[in-house]
Design an enzyme around this catalytic site. Structure first.
Site, PDB file in Angstrom:
ATOM      1  N   ASP A 212     -11.312   2.214  -0.873  1.00  0.00           N
ATOM      2  CA  ASP A 212     -10.354   3.036  -0.130  1.00  0.00           C
ATOM      3  C   ASP A 212     -11.061   3.852   0.962  1.00  0.00           C
ATOM      4  O   ASP A 212     -10.747   5.011   1.196  1.00  0.00           O
ATOM      5  CB  ASP A 212      -9.534   3.952  -1.055  1.00  0.00           C
ATOM      6  CG  ASP A 212      -8.139   4.225  -0.494  1.00  0.00           C
ATOM      7  OD1 ASP A 212      -7.828   3.726   0.603  1.00  0.00           O
ATOM      8  OD2 ASP A 212      -7.372   4.947  -1.156  1.00  0.00           O
TER       9      ASP A 212
ATOM     10  N   HIS B 122       0.845  -1.198   0.000  1.00  0.00           N
ATOM     11  CA  HIS B 122       0.000   0.000   0.000  1.00  0.00           C
ATOM     12  C   HIS B 122       0.879   1.247   0.000  1.00  0.00           C
ATOM     13  O   HIS B 122       1.981   1.226   0.535  1.00  0.00           O
ATOM     14  CB  HIS B 122      -0.903  -0.018   1.242  1.00  0.00           C
ATOM     15  CG  HIS B 122      -1.857   1.112   1.297  1.00  0.00           C
ATOM     16  ND1 HIS B 122      -1.515   2.345   1.806  1.00  0.00           N
ATOM     17  CD2 HIS B 122      -3.140   1.207   0.888  1.00  0.00           C
ATOM     18  CE1 HIS B 122      -2.573   3.148   1.698  1.00  0.00           C
ATOM     19  NE2 HIS B 122      -3.567   2.486   1.149  1.00  0.00           N
TER      20      HIS B 122
HETATM   21 MN    MN Z   1      -5.639   3.122   0.706  1.00  0.00          MN
END
Ligand code: MN
Length: 351
Positions: free
Chosen positions: A313, A187
């Site tokens: 997200d 990430h």
């Molecule tokens: Mn993220």
């Protein structure tokens, strides 16, 4: 961000969101203290958490509140957005800004908090295991513990103090991940201090662009260092449309082959396969933050329908209506089911 109409679940598939963030309140407090102490010397961290820790604007306030919740608030947002299930991981930069011993114990504590939440809401949440790359030799131990906590993958937030996992000193992490068959979600983090200057000067260091550049670079370094030749069964996941790498595959193959043939760089060794082969065979991508039909379809075309997953997200980009756009993609139901559900079930062993 405030939604009045609730989006129904889709009867044809589960919507599994695969790059969703949380942070225990204690970690959020530590980020704020670290920022306020001005001791880290990382302009990326100061930019990111200086903003998210202290801004009183609506979006950062919303994000702070929702990051810390693993119960009613989060589930209400999932219900409002028609999300069946979240794959949840500690937010960026995880424990990777803390001194080694603190990072190791904070990763454990954070994993316990997340595992407890998954136990409370097993049909809604799946957890990923946070580790401290500062202590690669301890990774296997925490990963085995996380397996017992029923976690289904690993979260790593790109560089650690400017160092990349392509450096062999970190490869014990890959060895353990491969042995335990846990995928690593690579990430984003903000670019390290020796890279961030031109980004932060223009306000482009965060999710708008710097994240993608830095994380795409990181995955490429991992590939070109031969990590997947050494660990062929290792699986990694990158978000944000593969951090643009699918768009680069043609040129990556051409220039890597040309560079190796000319022996231009001592560090650039021949690989067993083309760069694009590793992207197709060892990497999965998600569309986190990019609810955009042409990009999803391009990625499916060049990587395979079995390589591209949905992600929202949350809470950084909480956009409930995006699932309606994704539902409406000009795509067969079978491929949409893979995108939303099938690939995630396989990668995170949800069934
Ligand atoms: Mn993220």
């Amino acid at each position: 961000m405030t939604e009045t109409t609730k989006i129904a679940l889709n009867p044809n598939y589960k919507r599994i969101a695969t790059e969703e963030a949380f942070a225990p309140q204690a970690v959020l407090d530590m980020y704020r203290k670290l920022y306020e102490s001005h001791t880290l010397g990382d302009p990326g961290f100061d930019s990111l958490w200086g903003f998210y820790s202290t801004s009183k604007a609506a979006r950062p306030s919303f994000i702070r509140e929702k990051l810390a919740d693993l119960d009613a608030l989060r589930i209400a947002d999932m219900d409002a957005a028609g999300i069946d299930h979240q794959i949840i991981a500690l937010t960026s930069p995880g424990v990777q800004v803390f001194e080694r011993d603190i990072a190791v114990s904070l990763a454990r504590e954070s994993n316990d908090v997340l595992a407890d939440a998954v136990k409370r809401h097993p049909t809604r949440f799946t957890g990923l295991c946070a580790i401290a790359p500062q202590a690669p030799e301890l990774a296997a131990q925490e990963l085995e513990r996380c397996l017992k906590l029923d976690m289904r993958g690993i979260i790593i937030h790109s560089h650690t103090f400017g160092e990349y996992l392509s450096d062999q000193k970190f490869w014990a992490i890959f060895e353990a991940a491969e042995a335990l068959q846990l995928p690593i979600y690579l990430h984003p983090n903000t670019p390290p201090k020796n890279m961030i200057g031109p980004f932060v000067e223009a306000g482009l260091d965060g999710a708008i662009f710097g994240f993608g550049v830095e994380t795409g670079l990181h995955l490429l370094r991992i590939i070109t260092a031969g990590v997947f030749d050494r660990f062929p069964r290792l699986t990694m996941i990158v978000g944000h449309m593969g951090e643009a790498l699918p768009y680069w595959m043609y040129r990556l193959d051409y220039m890597h082959e040309a560079g190796v043939r000319a022996a231009r760089y001592e560090c650039m060794k021949p690989l067993k396969k083309k760069v694009s082969d590793y992207l197709r065979e060892n990497v999965y991508i998600t569309n986190s933050g990019v609810a955009w039909e042409p990009a999803v379809k391009f990625a499916q075309q060049v990587l395979g329908v079995d390589r591209v997953m949905y992600a929202m997200d949350y809470p950084y980009q909480y956009t409930p209506r995006e699932v309606l756009d994704m539902d409406a993609m000009d795509m067969s139901l079978e491929h949409k089911r893979e995108f939303y559900q099938g690939v995630a079930e396989k990668v995170f062993k949800l069934r």
